[in-house]
Design a protein around this motif. Structure first.
Motif, short mmCIF file in Angstrom:
data_model
loop_
_atom_site.label_atom_id
_atom_site.label_comp_id
_atom_site.label_asym_id
_atom_site.label_seq_id
_atom_site.Cartn_x
_atom_site.Cartn_y
_atom_site.Cartn_z
N GLY A 551 0.81 -1.21 0.00
CA GLY A 551 0.00 0.00 0.00
C GLY A 551 0.84 1.26 0.00
N THR A 742 -7.97 -2.58 0.42
CA THR A 742 -6.57 -2.50 0.01
C THR A 742 -6.46 -2.05 -1.43
OG1 THR A 742 -6.53 -4.83 -0.63
CG2 THR A 742 -5.92 -4.33 1.64
N VAL A 743 -5.24 -1.63 -1.80
CA VAL A 743 -5.09 -0.94 -3.08
C VAL A 743 -5.32 -1.83 -4.29
CG1 VAL A 743 -3.62 0.88 -2.16
CG2 VAL A 743 -2.55 -1.23 -2.99
#
Lengths: 804, 155
Positions: A551, A742-743
């Motif tokens: 991240g 999350t990314v």
């Protein structure tokens, strides 16, 4: 933000793990490779008694040997350093690197001998005469609850470090309402991760620069903070070199006592000092054992096998000092109901001191033992209701559409699709065929059983269990960082700010930055600066690095990309939003103008006159990232623990000869869903290694103490690790349920396999012996335990037949 | 870890000679495996120095031996304690000598406790090692009574 895997260039791609090349070729650079001019070596004098008063220490014969420089005792050390930190508010449980006044477990270090070589130091250590006066001791956790038990720390007042009762939801009402109840006890034996490389540390004090340089085989958050606090020197006088390869850890490489000891010696002697544990020092006194836990579980359920409520009491044997061991009872609170819709839970967490070696964090931080207890409950409920064990789980699973799902203890699970993973695994394994195979094995005279485990891997570690179990601790920040620079000639360097113990962080960082910048990952250099040059970061604990380092790299790369776009857009005279970034070049779709990577980098580094106003020259960005969802302190005993929850579903077939009792794993299939996979090889390696580790915990590995408090399994002759003979070929069935937090939708996978394998193997063995009317309720289930129990049961059966 | 020690041996000698030998530090120094020296510190109390190896663990040990409850020439209690950097141990055994036709039967029974590295590393073979050491003791003791040996005499 989540994207479908097909949208990625490098994420999820079948790309080489860049670290593997040096490891496979034997070119890693470990702490044992650090050799400094004038370096001295340390060997330890260890206590032979589980508890004893140190009457006297006579080092004169040791000091008389040529080449011996110093013998350090606990008394001197305690005068020169502050006590090591406890996780809980237990200030009177004092711990120093060497025993002070009394020893508290067999193997505890009593004195440290410093010499020109390790061999000399060992010889000299044998000549140190210690007179002990043996004291009363205890080794069993249940004894420690007795107020009359001999206190390991008399100043603390009792052997109880933690005794906390949580009630989440209407447990009493749910139990009263439920038609069926069931109670049992299971015990998780004391095992650990036992890395190939033992712990090692080199410390070098430079009095002319006031600087302590440290190289260590470490995996530990806030390592330099703790060194500086204990040694009473500023943290900016401690420089930990993080570019040291760590040969295995999974939690246990936290040699703070070793480091404080060696740091003190280096300052005392003004020489570089090295201590590398040998295997015996590592096994009996490296303070790196894992949880040892008794679970008493009650469940309330209905005829359909739906579990409504659970009461769990977990009693953990922390060993001689507190450390962070009690927190390993706290982390599982974040997944206390597993993947199931259990509506209410009562949980009593008890941690006690005994005269055994000290616990350290071990892979999963207490989650694998807890999963073993939950899965045993699920097996027993299925049996009680006459249900297939897979069906019982299906009925209790949280459904895909119910995520994010709030569990009673306060954690919101991010995402999951448990039913689909189970279907995929059953299809892959041909479950009916597997049942038929088990029955065929049984008909051939073998014992055979199938084990099932459905478990969660909480990931993206924060430390919410700290304020939950210790009110004085108000930590909610748990960050990780990345810095990215593009140099004048246009090369990209990413810095990451922790040590790595084989998790492939360089591959992770390069993959993520390359994904965002759309450039070749192999062009990206990844380095680990020392702690004084680092951004605030924690270490790779709590299965967090894909989420947190991934991240941080993602966000830093986004900032860098935005700067590249802004510089180019300024040249085009357009707003950055109107410019288009593609594979490192920026173009103006309207005019067709285009600036390549080298052009933009050149402007940033050399043409200040072309930079947009208020733009810093050069190309360097940083990002410090907080754990997703971690925003609050606990309220009413509830807290959001880790943000992401990977899922694993194990199906294992075990057969064994009833006379020999040696389990043979005939089939091992795991369904694994850790969201978006960043590097498939790393995830596969983690999962296979985790299963091997779990086989060890289930069948082989245990630190066994005898009734006299002596550790009986302190070498690999007696502490048995799984080898290629015991570890079968494992089939992995993949599924991807992205995390919304999350990314890339990734979740953690550093603990995968280990979190469910012990439960699954225990289930298989219990299925195998069920017809004999026996059950195994303690791990590890060693061969002799199996053959003895089977023999006794068969003798009993034949006796009953004869008398019938 | 705890060790149980028990057995009996026939020694080709008369009861008085055997009793004398078992009370003679010089004889015991020759017979106790690994014993380097045995120094009398008080009546029936000795300090001993030993060099022993068990499995991967070897080292020097210092110990004390005391004799008590003596009923010459029949029974005696022997208490042993020792410690070295690699382990420690203590034990107590009772000897009983019964005369037989041109020999004596020496029966012994006792318990021992061993700790430290020796216990941890050597536990799986400690039982057989102790039997082996006892065997060596009696082999050496028998030799003392073979023709040509200067019985009881210091070297």
């Amino acid at each position: 933000m989540t994207e479908a895997p097909s949208q990625f260039r490098f994420v999820s791609a079948n790309r080489r793990v860049r670290e593997d090349r040096r490891f496979v070729a034997g070119r890693g650079h470990y702490v044992a490779d650090i050799a400094l001019e004038g370096m001295l070596h340390v060997a330890m004098v260890a206590s032979q008694h589980p508890a004893a008063r140190i009457v006297s220490i006579d080092a004169s014969a040791a000091l008389a040997l040529p080449g011996v420089h110093y013998v350090l005792t606990g008394e001197e050390l305690a005068g020169g350093v502050d006590q090591l930190m406890n996780g809980l508010d237990t200030p009177n449980v004092r711990r120093y690197p060497l025993a002070v006044g009394r020893t508290r477990y067999a193997g505890e270090w009593v004195a440290a001998v410093v010499a020109d070589s390790r061999a000399l130091a060992e010889d000299a250590a044998e000549k140190v005469r210690v007179v002990y006066e043996p004291l009363a001791y205890l080794t069993k956790a249940e004894e420690a609850l007795d107020p009359a038990s001999p206190p390991v720390h008399p100043e603390h007042g009792s052997n109880i470090l933690l005794d906390r009762q949580f009630v989440w939801g209407e447990v009493d009402r749910h139990f009263a309402e439920s038609p069926r109840h069931l109670s049992f006890r299971v015990t998780w034996g004391r095992n650990s991760t036992v890395p190939i490389e033992t712990f090692g540390v080199v410390a070098s004090w430079d009095p002319w620069r006031d600087m302590l340089d440290v190289w260590a085989s470490i995996q530990m958050p806030k390592y330099s903070d703790q060194i500086s606090r204990a040694l009473r020197i500023p943290t900016n006088a401690v420089r930990v070199h993080q570019d040291v390869d760590v040969g295995g850890s999974y939690g246990v490489k936290r040699g703070i006592k070793h480091t404080v000891l060696v740091g003190y010696l280096s300052r005392r002697l003004n020489r570089p000092v090295r201590f590398l544990e040998d295997r015996l020092e590592n096994m009996r006194s490296g303070d790196a054992h894992g949880p040892e836990r008794i679970f008493d579980v009650d469940v309330a359920f209905d005829e359909a096998g739906i579990i409504k409520s659970m009461k769990m009491r977990a009693l953990d044997n922390a060993g001689a000092y507190a450390g962070r061991a009690p927190f390993q009872l706290g982390k599982p609170i974040g997944a206390i109901v597993g993947p199931y819709k259990i509506q209410s839970v009562a949980y009593r967490a008890q941690s006690v001191t005994t005269n055994k070696a000290v616990q350290e964090a071990v892979r999963g931080f207490g989650q694998s033992p807890t999963n073993y207890a939950i899965e045993t409950a699920m097996d027993k409920v299925a049996r009680a209701c006459g249900l297939d064990r897979v069906e019982a789980r299906r009925r209790n699973f949280i459904r895909k559409e119910e995520f994010p799902y709030l569990i009673p203890s306060g954690t919101r699970y991010d995402s999951g699709d448990y039913h689909t993973v189970v279907e995929k695994v059953l299809a892959h394994v041909d479950y009916d065929g597997l049942l038929a195979e088990r029955d065929r094995l049984r008909a051939s005279g073998l014992l055979a059983g199938i084990g099932i485990a459905a478990c969660l891997e909480p990931s993206g570690g924060n430390s919410s269990f700290e304020p939950l179990l210790n009110e004085k601790n108000t930590t909610t920040t748990w960050m990780d960082s990345a810095r990215i620079t593009i140099d004048g000639p246009g090369f990209v360097t990413v810095t990451i700010h922790t040590t790595s113990s084989g998790q492939g962080h360089e591959t992770l960082a390069a993959t993520v930055v390359a994904e965002v910048l759309e450039i070749d990952p192999d062009r990206i250099r990844v380095v680990r600066p020392d702690t004084l040059e680092s951004l605030p970061s924690n270490s790779p604990v709590g299965s967090r690095m894909a989420i947190m380092l991934g991240g941080a790299c993602f966000h830093a790369a986004q900032k860098l990309k935005a700067k590249l776009v802004a510089i180019a857009a300024f040249q085009f005279g357009i707003a950055p939003e109107a410019a288009r970034y593609e594979t490192g070049a920026v173009s103006d779709p309207a005019s067709g103008r285009r600036l390549d990577w080298a052009d933009i980098v050149n402007i940033a580094h050399r043409n200040f006159h072309l930079l947009p106003p208020d733009t810093e020259p050069g190309l360097a960005v940083t990002h410090v990232m907080q754990v997703p969802t971690a925003t609050k302190l606990p309220e009413d005993g509830r807290v959001q623990m880790y943000p992401c929850h990977s899922f694993e579903f194990h199906v294992v077939l075990i057969a064994l000869d009833p006379v020999l009792g040696k389990p043979e794993i005939r089939r091992y299939v795991i369904g694994h869903d850790c969201g978006t996979v960043i590097n498939p090889h790393i995830v596969k390696g983690m999962t296979l290694g985790g299963i091997a580790h779990g086989i060890g915990a289930a069948l082989l590995e245990e630190f066994v103490y005898d009734d006299e408090g002596q550790l009986l399994t302190q070498s690999f002759m007696d502490y048995l690790l799984p080898s290629s003979h015991e570890v079968p070929a494992v089939e992995i069935v993949h599924h991807v349920t992205p995390s919304p937090f999350t990314v890339f939708g990734q979740k953690g996978s550093g603990e995968s396999g280990y979190l469910g394998a012990p439960a699954a193997i225990s289930g298989a063995l219990n299925d195998a012996v069920d017809a004999l009317g026996i059950a195994f309720d303690k791990l590890p289930i060693r061969i002799f335990a199996i053959s003895d129990a089977v023999a006794a049961a068969r003798a009993k059966q034949s006796q009953e037949k004869t008398s019938a | 870890m705890k060790l149980d020690i028990a057995g009996s041996e026939t020694i080709q000698t008369d009861i008085e000679s055997l009793w004398r030998a078992l009370n003679d530090p010089a004889v015991l120094t020759r017979c106790i495996p690994g014993c380097k020296a045995m120094i009398e510190t008080a009546p029936d109390a000795y300090k001993v120095e030993m060099q022993l190896r068990v499995a991967a663990v070897g080292g020097s040990f210092e110990g004390e031996i005391a004799l008590s409850d003596k009923q010459p020439p029949h029974t005696c209690r022997i208490t042993v304690s020792g410690a070295g950097s690699l382990g420690h141990g203590n034990g107590e055994a009772k000897f009983e000598i019964t005369p037989q036709e041109d020999a004596c039967l020496l029966a012994y029974q006792g318990v021992g406790e061993v700790g430290g590295l020796v216990a941890g590393v050597g536990q799986r073979i400690l039982g057989s090692v102790s039997k082996h050491l006892i065997g060596r003791f009696f082999t050496a003791l028998r030799k003392e009574f073979e023709p040509g040996q200067a019985l009881g005499a210091a070297e």
